[in-house]
Scaffold this motif. Structure first.
Motif, PDB file in Angstrom:
ATOM      1  N   ALA A  58      39.034  31.612  31.835  1.00 58.07           N
ATOM      2  CA  ALA A  58      37.742  30.911  31.911  1.00 58.07           C
ATOM      3  C   ALA A  58      37.946  29.398  31.975  1.00 58.07           C
ATOM      4  N   THR A  59      38.963  28.880  31.298  1.00 57.23           N
ATOM      5  CA  THR A  59      39.256  27.435  31.339  1.00 57.23           C
ATOM      6  C   THR A  59      39.552  27.001  32.768  1.00 57.23           C
ATOM      7  N   LEU A  60      40.318  27.806  33.478  1.00 54.35           N
ATOM      8  CA  LEU A  60      40.635  27.473  34.863  1.00 54.35           C
ATOM      9  C   LEU A  60      39.407  27.620  35.755  1.00 54.35           C
ATOM     10  N   ILE A  61      38.717  28.727  35.641  1.00 56.37           N
ATOM     11  CA  ILE A  61      37.553  28.989  36.488  1.00 56.37           C
ATOM     12  C   ILE A  61      36.486  27.910  36.317  1.00 56.37           C
ATOM     13  N   GLN A  62      36.275  27.438  35.088  1.00 56.00           N
ATOM     14  CA  GLN A  62      35.256  26.416  34.818  1.00 56.00           C
ATOM     15  C   GLN A  62      35.629  25.045  35.364  1.00 56.00           C
ATOM     16  N   ASN A  63      36.936  24.804  35.581  1.00 55.34           N
ATOM     17  CA  ASN A  63      37.376  23.472  36.005  1.00 55.34           C
ATOM     18  C   ASN A  63      37.900  23.409  37.430  1.00 55.34           C
ATOM     19  N   ALA A  64      38.128  24.538  38.043  1.00 58.31           N
ATOM     20  CA  ALA A  64      38.657  24.579  39.409  1.00 58.31           C
ATOM     21  C   ALA A  64      37.568  24.249  40.417  1.00 58.31           C
ATOM     22  N   PRO A  65      37.956  23.953  41.656  1.00 56.79           N
ATOM     23  CA  PRO A  65      36.955  23.726  42.701  1.00 56.79           C
ATOM     24  C   PRO A  65      36.081  24.969  42.881  1.00 56.79           C
ATOM     25  N   PRO A  66      34.858  24.782  43.350  1.00 52.85           N
ATOM     26  CA  PRO A  66      33.942  25.919  43.524  1.00 52.85           C
ATOM     27  C   PRO A  66      34.485  27.019  44.441  1.00 52.85           C
ATOM     28  N   THR A  67      35.383  26.657  45.340  1.00 50.33           N
ATOM     29  CA  THR A  67      35.935  27.641  46.281  1.00 50.33           C
ATOM     30  C   THR A  67      37.177  28.351  45.745  1.00 50.33           C
ATOM     31  N   TRP A  68      37.603  28.014  44.537  1.00 51.40           N
ATOM     32  CA  TRP A  68      38.871  28.524  44.023  1.00 51.40           C
ATOM     33  C   TRP A  68      38.934  30.045  44.009  1.00 51.40           C
ATOM     34  N   MET A  69      37.906  30.716  43.512  1.00 43.31           N
ATOM     35  CA  MET A  69      37.925  32.176  43.434  1.00 43.31           C
ATOM     36  C   MET A  69      37.970  32.813  44.827  1.00 43.31           C
ATOM     37  N   SER A  70      37.199  32.289  45.768  1.00 42.97           N
ATOM     38  CA  SER A  70      37.229  32.862  47.116  1.00 42.97           C
ATOM     39  C   SER A  70      38.567  32.554  47.797  1.00 42.97           C
ATOM     40  N   ASP A  71      39.125  31.372  47.559  1.00 42.36           N
ATOM     41  CA  ASP A  71      40.449  31.050  48.097  1.00 42.36           C
ATOM     42  C   ASP A  71      41.498  32.002  47.533  1.00 42.36           C
ATOM     43  N   LEU A  72      41.408  32.279  46.247  1.00 42.74           N
ATOM     44  CA  LEU A  72      42.333  33.195  45.589  1.00 42.74           C
ATOM     45  C   LEU A  72      42.209  34.596  46.190  1.00 42.74           C
ATOM     46  N   ALA A  73      40.994  35.027  46.434  1.00 43.14           N
ATOM     47  CA  ALA A  73      40.752  36.362  46.982  1.00 43.14           C
ATOM     48  C   ALA A  73      41.312  36.519  48.399  1.00 43.14           C
ATOM     49  N   SER A  74      41.438  35.410  49.131  1.00 41.05           N
ATOM     50  CA  SER A  74      41.943  35.490  50.506  1.00 41.05           C
ATOM     51  C   SER A  74      43.429  35.114  50.609  1.00 41.05           C
ATOM     52  N   ALA A  75      44.083  34.893  49.481  1.00 42.42           N
ATOM     53  CA  ALA A  75      45.492  34.477  49.467  1.00 42.42           C
ATOM     54  C   ALA A  75      46.418  35.657  49.809  1.00 42.42           C
ATOM     55  N   ASP A  76      47.655  35.334  50.131  1.00 47.08           N
ATOM     56  CA  ASP A  76      48.688  36.335  50.392  1.00 47.08           C
ATOM     57  C   ASP A  76      48.871  37.201  49.145  1.00 47.08           C
ATOM     58  N   THR A  77      48.795  38.511  49.292  1.00 47.79           N
ATOM     59  CA  THR A  77      48.997  39.427  48.162  1.00 47.79           C
ATOM     60  C   THR A  77      50.166  40.377  48.416  1.00 47.79           C
ATOM     61  N   SER A  78      51.058  39.997  49.302  1.00 47.14           N
ATOM     62  CA  SER A  78      52.217  40.843  49.597  1.00 47.14           C
ATOM     63  C   SER A  78      53.131  40.990  48.383  1.00 47.14           C
ATOM     64  N   TRP A  79      52.951  40.165  47.395  1.00 47.27           N
ATOM     65  CA  TRP A  79      53.770  40.173  46.179  1.00 47.27           C
ATOM     66  C   TRP A  79      53.301  41.184  45.137  1.00 47.27           C
ATOM     67  N   VAL A  80      52.143  41.778  45.289  1.00 51.01           N
ATOM     68  CA  VAL A  80      51.549  42.609  44.233  1.00 51.01           C
ATOM     69  C   VAL A  80      52.446  43.795  43.880  1.00 51.01           C
ATOM     70  N   PHE A  81      52.690  43.932  42.569  1.00 46.55           N
ATOM     71  CA  PHE A  81      53.448  45.045  42.004  1.00 46.55           C
ATOM     72  C   PHE A  81      52.651  45.563  40.819  1.00 46.55           C
ATOM     73  N   ASP A  82      52.411  46.849  40.768  1.00 48.27           N
ATOM     74  CA  ASP A  82      51.706  47.445  39.638  1.00 48.27           C
ATOM     75  C   ASP A  82      52.712  47.720  38.523  1.00 48.27           C
TER      76      ASP A  82
END
Length: 149
Positions: A120-144
């Motif tokens: 929440a600290t990051l979300i409250q202080n990041a640019p308004p587009t941060w969450m959408s930018d994060l959602a469109s980022a490269d996710t080839s690294w994801v490991f469950d």
């Protein structure tokens, strides 16, 4: 590279503070798992290449990044590092993020890295587009990492 677990963790964070990705990877074992705890084990990364890809998702958009040293406690192969980070974006937003990071060392390399922080600290202080930018980022690294940590 020192075999002392505390020195290994300090070395990793010095390389991260410089955003020197080539210097980061030797600290990480081939099977190292990185978990950003607020996002859970299903969005973990495994191995030096994918962990660096994961870290870059957060760091590359920043115009400035600083790691602020804090308490480091080492017991055997386990190291706990309390620190904070300052993130600055080109649009002027600044976030100061308190962290507790847990590392486990084996044979002179990190095999487990877990970051505990308040998203929440990051979300409250990041640019308004941060969450959408994060959602469109490269996710080839994801490991469950469910069941691995």
């Amino acid at each position: 590279m020192s075999a002392d677990p505390a020195d290994i963790v300090r070395g990793l964070w010095a390389a991260l503070a410089r955003r020197d990705w080539d210097a980061v990877t030797p600290f990480l074992a081939d099977d190292c798992i990185y978990v950003d705890v607020p996002f859970g084990p299903t969005l973990a990364a495994r191995g030096p290449v994918d962990i660096v890809k994961r870290i870059k998702v957060g760091f590359e958009p920043l115009t400035a990044y600083a790691n602020h040293d804090g308490l480091l406690v080492s017991t055997g192969d386990d190291v706990i590092y309390e620190h904070s980070e300052t993130w600055e974006w080109p649009t002027g937003e600044v976030a100061v993020l308190p962290f507790v990071t847990v590392h486990r060392i084996r044979d002179g390399q990190i095999i487990l890295w877990k970051d505990y922080w308040d998203s929440a600290t990051l979300i409250q202080n990041a640019p308004p587009t941060w969450m959408s930018d994060l959602a469109s980022a490269d996710t080839s690294w994801v490991f469950d990492a469910t069941g691995h940590i």
